[in-house]
Design a protein around this motif. Structure first.
Motif, PDB file in Angstrom:
ATOM      1  N   LYS A   3       0.828  -1.162   0.088  1.00  0.00           N
ATOM      2  CA  LYS A   3       0.022   0.016  -0.124  1.00  0.00           C
ATOM      3  C   LYS A   3       0.893   1.101   0.018  1.00  0.00           C
ATOM      4  CE  LYS A   3      -4.484  -1.506   2.254  1.00  0.00           C
ATOM      5  NZ  LYS A   3      -5.122  -1.493   3.343  1.00  0.00           N
ATOM      6  N   HIS A   4       2.101   1.240   0.569  1.00  0.00           N
ATOM      7  CA  HIS A   4       2.994   2.602   0.627  1.00  0.00           C
ATOM      8  C   HIS A   4       4.057   2.443  -0.284  1.00  0.00           C
ATOM      9  CE1 HIS A   4       0.663   2.475   4.508  1.00  0.00           C
ATOM     10  NE2 HIS A   4       0.684   3.947   4.331  1.00  0.00           N
ATOM     11  N   TYR A   5       4.440   1.311  -0.847  1.00  0.00           N
ATOM     12  CA  TYR A   5       5.652   1.268  -1.654  1.00  0.00           C
ATOM     13  C   TYR A   5       5.299   0.537  -3.052  1.00  0.00           C
ATOM     14  CZ  TYR A   5       7.977   2.914   2.525  1.00  0.00           C
ATOM     15  OH  TYR A   5       8.185   3.576   3.420  1.00  0.00           O
ATOM     16  N   GLY A   6       4.353  -0.194  -3.031  1.00  0.00           N
ATOM     17  CA  GLY A   6       3.970  -1.126  -4.168  1.00  0.00           C
ATOM     18  C   GLY A   6       2.827  -0.759  -4.962  1.00  0.00           C
ATOM     19  N   GLU A   7       2.237  -1.764  -5.451  1.00  0.00           N
ATOM     20  CA  GLU A   7       1.203  -1.496  -6.706  1.00  0.00           C
ATOM     21  C   GLU A   7      -0.166  -0.905  -6.041  1.00  0.00           C
ATOM     22  OE1 GLU A   7      -0.529  -6.317  -6.625  1.00  0.00           O
ATOM     23  OE2 GLU A   7       1.317  -5.787  -7.941  1.00  0.00           O
ATOM     24  N   LEU A   8      -0.215  -1.176  -4.706  1.00  0.00           N
ATOM     25  CA  LEU A   8      -1.621  -0.593  -4.366  1.00  0.00           C
ATOM     26  C   LEU A   8      -1.507   0.956  -3.605  1.00  0.00           C
ATOM     27  CD1 LEU A   8      -2.826  -3.588  -2.038  1.00  0.00           C
ATOM     28  CD2 LEU A   8      -3.568  -2.784  -4.241  1.00  0.00           C
ATOM     29  N   LYS A   9      -0.350   1.318  -3.846  1.00  0.00           N
ATOM     30  CA  LYS A   9       0.074   2.627  -3.343  1.00  0.00           C
ATOM     31  C   LYS A   9      -1.112   3.805  -4.021  1.00  0.00           C
ATOM     32  CE  LYS A   9       3.775   6.130  -2.770  1.00  0.00           C
ATOM     33  NZ  LYS A   9       5.355   6.145  -3.092  1.00  0.00           N
ATOM     34  N   ALA A  10      -1.056   3.909  -5.351  1.00  0.00           N
ATOM     35  CA  ALA A  10      -2.004   5.018  -5.810  1.00  0.00           C
ATOM     36  C   ALA A  10      -3.329   4.875  -5.259  1.00  0.00           C
ATOM     37  CB  ALA A  10      -2.008   4.772  -7.429  1.00  0.00           C
ATOM     38  N   SER A  11      -4.027   3.527  -5.177  1.00  0.00           N
ATOM     39  CA  SER A  11      -5.285   3.518  -4.900  1.00  0.00           C
ATOM     40  C   SER A  11      -5.508   3.871  -3.311  1.00  0.00           C
ATOM     41  CB  SER A  11      -5.884   2.101  -5.035  1.00  0.00           C
ATOM     42  OG  SER A  11      -5.121   1.059  -4.180  1.00  0.00           O
ATOM     43  N   HIS A  12      -4.449   3.606  -2.539  1.00  0.00           N
ATOM     44  CA  HIS A  12      -4.282   3.697  -1.100  1.00  0.00           C
ATOM     45  C   HIS A  12      -4.391   5.432  -1.000  1.00  0.00           C
ATOM     46  CE1 HIS A  12      -3.551   3.215   3.221  1.00  0.00           C
ATOM     47  NE2 HIS A  12      -2.775   4.085   3.288  1.00  0.00           N
ATOM     48  N   ASN A  13      -3.451   5.939  -1.644  1.00  0.00           N
ATOM     49  CA  ASN A  13      -3.384   7.321  -1.515  1.00  0.00           C
ATOM     50  C   ASN A  13      -4.785   8.463  -1.906  1.00  0.00           C
ATOM     51  OD1 ASN A  13      -0.905   7.490  -0.684  1.00  0.00           O
ATOM     52  ND2 ASN A  13      -0.015   7.801  -2.623  1.00  0.00           N
ATOM     53  N   GLU A  14      -5.450   7.583  -2.951  1.00  0.00           N
ATOM     54  CA  GLU A  14      -6.619   8.192  -3.128  1.00  0.00           C
ATOM     55  C   GLU A  14      -7.662   8.093  -2.134  1.00  0.00           C
ATOM     56  OE1 GLU A  14      -7.993   6.573  -6.923  1.00  0.00           O
ATOM     57  OE2 GLU A  14      -6.193   7.402  -8.064  1.00  0.00           O
TER      58      GLU A  14
END
Length: 132
Positions: free
Chosen positions: A52-63
């Protein structure tokens, strides 16, 4: 003491090679605190937290979680690095070699050597250049 210095320099080179800065090591406490928050609040394990913070889920988590933006900026390993390596290609290099130029292609020596009769130089390896 020499071993401590050697180990310290080796660790410094290793960390710089892995692009880990001293600031990142200081901010590891923030990483642990934010992981504990995610573990309690969302039930995330460490791999999901890293994703969530460094990988593939980062963009969705930030949104989805704009309110955590201040905490995300404090996390380590957020710096961006750029590496620029200019590459030069010379195509048709034969034209450069055979072209006419004002400069002579063959350089002639601009020095000469005369043996002096003093024993200053002797037979040591430090001799002035000789023109052959």
């Amino acid at each position: 003491m020499n071993k401590i210095v050697t180990i310290g320099i080796s660790l410094l080179i290793l960390l710089q090679g892995a692009n880990v800065h001293f600031k990142d090591l200081v901010e590891l406490g923030e990483l642990i605190e934010h992981y504990q928050f995610h573990n309690e609040e969302y039930g995330d394990n460490f791999m999901v937290f890293v994703s969530k913070h460094y990988g593939e889920l980062k963009a969705s988590h930030n949104e989805k979680h704009q309110e955590e933006q201040k905490e995300h900026e404090k996390l380590p390993f957020q710096h961006q690095t750029q590496c620029a390596q200019p590459l030069v290609f010379v195509l048709g290099g034969d034209n450069l070699i055979y072209s006419r130029s004002e400069f002579p292609l063959e350089a002639k020596g601009n020095f000469h050597y005369e043996m002096s009769y003093s024993h200053i130089w002797g037979d040591d390896p430090f001799q002035p250049p000789k023109h052959t």
